[in-house]
Motif scaffolding. Structure first.
Motif, mmCIF file in Angstrom:
data_model
loop_
_atom_site.group_PDB
_atom_site.id
_atom_site.type_symbol
_atom_site.label_atom_id
_atom_site.label_comp_id
_atom_site.label_asym_id
_atom_site.label_seq_id
_atom_site.Cartn_x
_atom_site.Cartn_y
_atom_site.Cartn_z
ATOM 1 N N UNK A 11 -4.725 6.070 -18.254
ATOM 2 C CA UNK A 11 -4.236 4.743 -17.876
ATOM 3 C C UNK A 11 -2.728 4.673 -18.097
ATOM 4 N N UNK A 12 -1.998 4.350 -17.031
ATOM 5 C CA UNK A 12 -0.556 4.130 -17.100
ATOM 6 C C UNK A 12 -0.255 2.714 -16.652
ATOM 7 N N UNK A 13 0.908 2.210 -17.041
ATOM 8 C CA UNK A 13 1.337 0.881 -16.616
ATOM 9 C C UNK A 13 2.769 0.954 -16.111
ATOM 10 N N UNK A 14 2.999 0.331 -14.958
ATOM 11 C CA UNK A 14 4.337 0.260 -14.377
ATOM 12 C C UNK A 14 4.595 -1.184 -14.006
ATOM 13 N N UNK A 15 5.269 -1.925 -14.897
ATOM 14 C CA UNK A 15 5.488 -3.349 -14.642
ATOM 15 C C UNK A 15 4.167 -4.099 -14.662
ATOM 16 N N UNK A 16 3.858 -4.777 -13.554
ATOM 17 C CA UNK A 16 2.598 -5.528 -13.475
ATOM 18 C C UNK A 16 1.444 -4.675 -12.972
ATOM 19 N N UNK A 57 10.851 0.105 -23.891
ATOM 20 C CA UNK A 57 9.507 -0.067 -23.314
ATOM 21 C C UNK A 57 9.437 0.507 -21.906
ATOM 22 N N UNK A 58 10.409 0.161 -21.060
ATOM 23 C CA UNK A 58 10.361 0.623 -19.668
ATOM 24 C C UNK A 58 10.603 2.124 -19.577
ATOM 25 N N UNK A 59 11.383 2.673 -20.507
ATOM 26 C CA UNK A 59 11.595 4.116 -20.520
ATOM 27 C C UNK A 59 10.276 4.837 -20.796
ATOM 28 N N UNK A 60 9.459 4.250 -21.660
ATOM 29 C CA UNK A 60 8.141 4.827 -21.935
ATOM 30 C C UNK A 60 7.259 4.773 -20.678
ATOM 31 N N UNK A 61 7.343 3.670 -19.922
ATOM 32 C CA UNK A 61 6.572 3.568 -18.683
ATOM 33 C C UNK A 61 7.006 4.643 -17.690
ATOM 34 N N UNK A 62 8.320 4.844 -17.553
ATOM 35 C CA UNK A 62 8.829 5.844 -16.616
ATOM 36 C C UNK A 62 8.471 7.258 -17.057
ATOM 37 N N UNK A 63 8.343 7.464 -18.356
ATOM 38 C CA UNK A 63 8.006 8.789 -18.882
ATOM 39 C C UNK A 63 6.518 9.098 -18.766
ATOM 40 N N UNK A 86 0.825 -1.218 0.000
ATOM 41 C CA UNK A 86 0.000 0.000 0.000
ATOM 42 C C UNK A 86 0.854 1.260 0.000
ATOM 43 N N UNK A 87 0.283 2.373 -0.466
ATOM 44 C CA UNK A 87 1.018 3.639 -0.477
ATOM 45 C C UNK A 87 1.384 4.094 0.934
ATOM 46 N N UNK A 88 2.441 4.869 1.025
ATOM 47 C CA UNK A 88 2.874 5.448 2.289
ATOM 48 C C UNK A 88 3.048 6.955 2.096
ATOM 49 N N UNK A 89 3.388 7.646 3.179
ATOM 50 C CA UNK A 89 3.592 9.087 3.071
ATOM 51 C C UNK A 89 4.744 9.412 2.114
ATOM 52 N N UNK A 90 5.821 8.626 2.201
ATOM 53 C CA UNK A 90 6.976 8.885 1.335
ATOM 54 C C UNK A 90 6.788 8.342 -0.074
ATOM 55 N N UNK A 91 5.936 7.333 -0.245
ATOM 56 C CA UNK A 91 5.667 6.755 -1.571
ATOM 57 C C UNK A 91 4.156 6.748 -1.792
ATOM 58 N N UNK A 92 3.568 7.930 -2.097
ATOM 59 C CA UNK A 92 2.105 8.042 -2.190
ATOM 60 C C UNK A 92 1.471 7.193 -3.285
ATOM 61 N N UNK A 93 2.242 6.745 -4.273
ATOM 62 C CA UNK A 93 1.714 5.885 -5.330
ATOM 63 C C UNK A 93 2.208 4.448 -5.170
ATOM 64 N N UNK A 94 2.686 4.121 -3.977
ATOM 65 C CA UNK A 94 3.189 2.771 -3.756
ATOM 66 C C UNK A 94 4.604 2.623 -4.303
ATOM 67 N N UNK A 95 5.110 1.395 -4.323
ATOM 68 C CA UNK A 95 6.472 1.141 -4.767
ATOM 69 C C UNK A 95 6.521 0.334 -6.060
ATOM 70 N N UNK A 96 5.425 0.410 -6.813
ATOM 71 C CA UNK A 96 5.313 -0.412 -8.014
ATOM 72 C C UNK A 96 6.268 0.019 -9.124
ATOM 73 N N UNK A 97 6.652 1.305 -9.142
ATOM 74 C CA UNK A 97 7.569 1.771 -10.180
ATOM 75 C C UNK A 97 8.977 1.232 -9.968
ATOM 76 N N UNK A 98 9.254 0.664 -8.788
ATOM 77 C CA UNK A 98 10.569 0.063 -8.562
ATOM 78 C C UNK A 98 10.829 -1.077 -9.537
ATOM 79 N N UNK A 99 9.762 -1.803 -9.895
ATOM 80 C CA UNK A 99 9.907 -2.908 -10.833
ATOM 81 C C UNK A 99 10.366 -2.406 -12.196
#
Length: 320
Positions: free
Chosen positions: A256-261, A218-224, A69-82
């Protein structure tokens, strides 16, 4: 009492654990074989496995955090780490291949300028190729099986399965080509046998570098923040619009955005009537459940607005 089936995270962690130690063995074997055989191709193979070993450690830690789940420091969760992991992994692999290309080109340059090129020792290469190919095929099967068991949603497992296949193909190609060099004696190509190793490395690089380049793109597009693929976007938009109709809301659009899964869906609606917050929450939760079935893990945010600024800007930008 029946045994509890392992969770997707447990399956992923187990597959990555097997990969970690297998790649450590292959890295050590590749570097040792390169030293014994004086082969640059074997060195590239060993370095590739070393990258996979380090990546498996990072992937296990990142995979355990995906979906938290999201936290104060990571309001969108940690899914972009993937996505970050896959991006930097691709960059490292590209770097290894470029390094190998430089070494091979240097050897070819030395040869044509009259320098001395070490003669290959083929015995260690034959043993190494057989062992490594068997391990890589086993790893590829293990990753693909874990990918299926986890619902085909883990970008980490899919990336690692491809990496294992590439590593196996690299070993097969380099081993077969190197072991065939002695048969060139007595042919017009015999004078070039000393640089056969370097030529093989360059050929292998040209054959496989497209994979990390494609993944990086592909992943650069996700990060952008580029919109998710059209099929995913269509399913999410249709689900949000249909559910808005059930609630009597006016649907503006869905981003709609996608970050990994993980997918991130922002829905813009106008209730056009008095509503309480719990009704908006119910819409969000119901939509999340539907999208979970249709496109995979999804985080949904609902924005209540009387007008859609994006639609206005798009309309104003059209030529009259």
């Amino acid at each position: 009492m029946p045994a509890k089936s392992p969770s997707p995270n447990d399956i992923e962690r187990r597959a990555l654990g097997i990969s970690k130690w297998s790649n450590l063995f292959m890295a050590a074997a590749g570097i040792l074989t390169a030293w014994l055989s004086r082969s640059d191709a074997m060195l590239v193979d060993g370095l590739y496995s070393a990258v996979n070993f380090v990546s498996a450690i990072a992937a296990a830690r990142i995979g355990a955090r995906v979906g938290l789940p999201p936290t104060r420091s990571r309001p969108w969760g940690q899914d972009f780490d993937e996505v970050l992991y896959v991006t930097f992994r691709s960059l490292i692999l590209i770097g290894v291949l470029v390094f190998a290309a430089i070494i091979s080109c240097t050897k070819i340059w030395t040869f044509f300028n009259g320098g001395t090129v070490p003669e290959l020792v083929f015995g260690p290469i034959a043993i190494y190729a057989v062992v490594i190919v068997a391990i890589c095929l086993g790893l590829a099967y293990n990753f693909h099986r874990a990918y299926r068991l986890t619902g085909r949603r883990s970008e980490i497992l899919r990336t690692e399965a491809r990496a294992a296949l590439i590593d196996g193909a690299l070993s097969i190609g380099s081993g077969t080509a190197l072991l065939s060099l002695p048969f060139l004696k007595g042919t017009p190509l015999a004078p070039y046998v000393p640089i056969g190793d370097a030529v093989i490395v360059l050929a292998l690089i040209l054959a496989i570098i497209w994979q990390p380049l494609s993944t990086f793109r592909k992943t650069l597009a996700d990060l952008a923040g580029v919109s998710a693929p059209s099929g995913t976007h269509t399913k999410a938009t249709r689900s949000a619009r249909d559910l808005a109709g059930e609630y009597g809301f006016h649907f503006h659009r869905a981003a709609v955005l996608q970050a990994g899964r993980m997918h991130f869906v922002a829905v813009y609606i106008n209730p056009e009537r008095a509503v309480v917050a719990s009704e908006i929450d119910a819409y969000r939760d119901t939509l999340s459940a539907r999208l979970e079935d249709r496109i995979g893990p999804t985080r949904v945010e609902v924005i209540v607005t009387a007008n859609d600024l994006l639609e206005k800007k798009t309309a104003n930008s059209r030529p009259s």
